[in-house]
Design a protein around this motif. Structure first.
Motif, PDB file in Angstrom:
ATOM      1  N   PRO A 149       0.834  -1.210   0.000  1.00  0.00           N
ATOM      2  CA  PRO A 149       0.000   0.000   0.000  1.00  0.00           C
ATOM      3  C   PRO A 149       0.868   1.260   0.000  1.00  0.00           C
ATOM      4  O   PRO A 149       1.795   1.377   0.794  1.00  0.00           O
ATOM      5  CB  PRO A 149      -0.795  -0.115   1.303  1.00  0.00           C
ATOM      6  N   VAL A 150       0.586   2.146  -0.922  1.00  0.00           N
ATOM      7  CA  VAL A 150       1.348   3.387  -1.065  1.00  0.00           C
ATOM      8  C   VAL A 150       0.365   4.547  -1.113  1.00  0.00           C
ATOM      9  O   VAL A 150      -0.653   4.467  -1.811  1.00  0.00           O
ATOM     10  CB  VAL A 150       2.187   3.367  -2.358  1.00  0.00           C
ATOM     11  N   PRO A 151       0.649   5.612  -0.392  1.00  0.00           N
ATOM     12  CA  PRO A 151      -0.242   6.777  -0.445  1.00  0.00           C
ATOM     13  C   PRO A 151      -0.321   7.338  -1.874  1.00  0.00           C
ATOM     14  O   PRO A 151       0.716   7.509  -2.532  1.00  0.00           O
ATOM     15  CB  PRO A 151       0.433   7.787   0.489  1.00  0.00           C
ATOM     16  N   PRO A 152      -1.513   7.603  -2.374  1.00  0.00           N
ATOM     17  CA  PRO A 152      -1.662   8.135  -3.732  1.00  0.00           C
ATOM     18  C   PRO A 152      -0.865   9.424  -3.969  1.00  0.00           C
ATOM     19  O   PRO A 152      -0.346   9.646  -5.061  1.00  0.00           O
ATOM     20  CB  PRO A 152      -3.157   8.393  -3.864  1.00  0.00           C
ATOM     21  N   ILE A 172       5.938  11.220  -7.430  1.00  0.00           N
ATOM     22  CA  ILE A 172       6.918  10.465  -8.212  1.00  0.00           C
ATOM     23  C   ILE A 172       6.674  10.687  -9.697  1.00  0.00           C
ATOM     24  O   ILE A 172       7.618  10.902 -10.469  1.00  0.00           O
ATOM     25  CB  ILE A 172       6.866   8.970  -7.849  1.00  0.00           C
ATOM     26  N   ALA A 173       5.419  10.655 -10.116  1.00  0.00           N
ATOM     27  CA  ALA A 173       5.089  10.874 -11.530  1.00  0.00           C
ATOM     28  C   ALA A 173       5.530  12.262 -11.985  1.00  0.00           C
ATOM     29  O   ALA A 173       6.077  12.433 -13.079  1.00  0.00           O
ATOM     30  CB  ALA A 173       3.594  10.689 -11.758  1.00  0.00           C
ATOM     31  N   ARG A 174       5.322  13.265 -11.140  1.00  0.00           N
ATOM     32  CA  ARG A 174       5.746  14.629 -11.482  1.00  0.00           C
ATOM     33  C   ARG A 174       7.259  14.727 -11.622  1.00  0.00           C
ATOM     34  O   ARG A 174       7.770  15.384 -12.533  1.00  0.00           O
ATOM     35  CB  ARG A 174       5.269  15.611 -10.425  1.00  0.00           C
ATOM     36  N   ILE A 175       7.964  14.096 -10.714  1.00  0.00           N
ATOM     37  CA  ILE A 175       9.433  14.128 -10.762  1.00  0.00           C
ATOM     38  C   ILE A 175       9.941  13.449 -12.037  1.00  0.00           C
ATOM     39  O   ILE A 175      10.835  13.962 -12.715  1.00  0.00           O
ATOM     40  CB  ILE A 175      10.024  13.463  -9.504  1.00  0.00           C
ATOM     41  N   ALA A 218      12.149  13.843 -17.573  1.00  0.00           N
ATOM     42  CA  ALA A 218      12.013  13.549 -19.003  1.00  0.00           C
ATOM     43  C   ALA A 218      12.079  14.821 -19.838  1.00  0.00           C
ATOM     44  O   ALA A 218      12.648  14.829 -20.933  1.00  0.00           O
ATOM     45  CB  ALA A 218      10.702  12.813 -19.266  1.00  0.00           C
ATOM     46  N   GLU A 219      11.519  15.902 -19.321  1.00  0.00           N
ATOM     47  CA  GLU A 219      11.527  17.163 -20.058  1.00  0.00           C
ATOM     48  C   GLU A 219      12.910  17.803 -20.103  1.00  0.00           C
ATOM     49  O   GLU A 219      13.178  18.626 -20.970  1.00  0.00           O
ATOM     50  CB  GLU A 219      10.536  18.134 -19.424  1.00  0.00           C
ATOM     51  N   ALA A 240       6.327   7.427 -15.503  1.00  0.00           N
ATOM     52  CA  ALA A 240       5.454   8.436 -14.907  1.00  0.00           C
ATOM     53  C   ALA A 240       3.982   8.053 -15.111  1.00  0.00           C
ATOM     54  O   ALA A 240       3.170   8.189 -14.197  1.00  0.00           O
ATOM     55  CB  ALA A 240       5.735   9.809 -15.508  1.00  0.00           C
ATOM     56  N   MET A 241       3.651   7.552 -16.294  1.00  0.00           N
ATOM     57  CA  MET A 241       2.272   7.123 -16.548  1.00  0.00           C
ATOM     58  C   MET A 241       1.901   5.947 -15.655  1.00  0.00           C
ATOM     59  O   MET A 241       0.785   5.887 -15.134  1.00  0.00           O
ATOM     60  CB  MET A 241       2.087   6.769 -18.016  1.00  0.00           C
TER      61      MET A 241
END
Length: 54
Positions: free
Chosen positions: A16-19, A25-28, A33-34, A49-50
């Motif tokens: 279980p991981v907090p959303p 993590i996805a933002r980082i 990537a950018e 990220a997706m």
């Protein structure tokens, strides 16, 4: 961070991981990537990220 959460969990299977952590993590990963000139690396970071956000 994910390793700490996993280490605190007994047994195997889903952890279980907090959303909010997955969103961060996805933002980082998207930001990294950018900022890379390596197109292969950028594609992998965006894919990860997706997976984290979805």
């Amino acid at each position: 961070m994910t390793g700490l959460i996993q280490a605190d969990t007994s047994g195997s299977g889903p952890v279980p991981v907090p959303p909010a952590l997955l969103t961060r993590i996805a933002r980082i990963l998207t930001t990294a990537a950018e900022h890379t000139d390596n197109t292969d690396l950028a594609a992998v970071l965006r894919r990860d990220a997706m997976r984290a956000s979805g």
